[in-house]
Design a protein around this motif. Sequence first.
Motif: not given
Length: 280
Positions: A238-239, A249, A252, A259-261, A265
Amino acid sequence: MGPVTDDYLQINRAMWDDRAAAHAASPEYDVDRLRTDPKALSDVVRFDLPLLGDVTGLRTVHLQCHIGTDTLSLHRLGAHVTGLDLSPASLEQARGLAADASASIDYVAADVYDAADVLPEAGRYDLVYTGIGAIIWLPSIDRWAGTVAALLRPGGRLFIREGHPMLGTLDIGEVGPVLSYPYFEQADALVFDGDETYVDTDQTLQSLPSHEWTHGLGEIITALQRHGMVFESLTEHDSVPWRALGPLMEPHPDHPGEYRLAEHPERLAASFTLTATRAT
């Protein structure tokens, strides 16, 4: 979009040459830490470790190695590693880092499609490592897969972590991500032009074009199988190690440099790791 021409190599090389020094000076690549701490690994390779496994003593080629932070990290894990990249300016940074770290690493300036012709160990490598943000610069995933197979010995292994093609379809819209780019490989390049890059820098960059291509997961796996590679594993994450969707983003919480949403995420596959071996 524009058609594939021989000029794409020169166009992309000029862009990477222009950005190499800024990348080497950026906090994201953290070159000073790698230079001064003999045990330091790049965030990318640290993330890769659980799936990469033990590389001690493996004859390794790192394709599209850029400024060599991941190449040095593989060396520190015990691999006998050679780095290959299109950009002479990037390799200048890589060689400087290796020298400062007293690391014996060979670097070769060449297009990845020429790797099997220019690397003397072609056909004898134990490991081909391709780091993240690499294959989008290549117009044909089939030619890439053929190159990987030609580099490896029978039983040799490919390890690639890459931005997910699902992520590659997205851009930042007014209310969230929007589908803006192809998922599947296209004959025409995605042509971008600007003076920005994916790291924080106060250095002045030239406004230069770049040519990119997308490749679907099925296309990647099928191309590898077509060239005698035996598919092993596919892990989706997810990153990704840059703010691919800007303010949407956030860092994480468990993986430095990733980085993720910021919201949900679990809804986005941002990167993937794929492993395969050359048939014996």
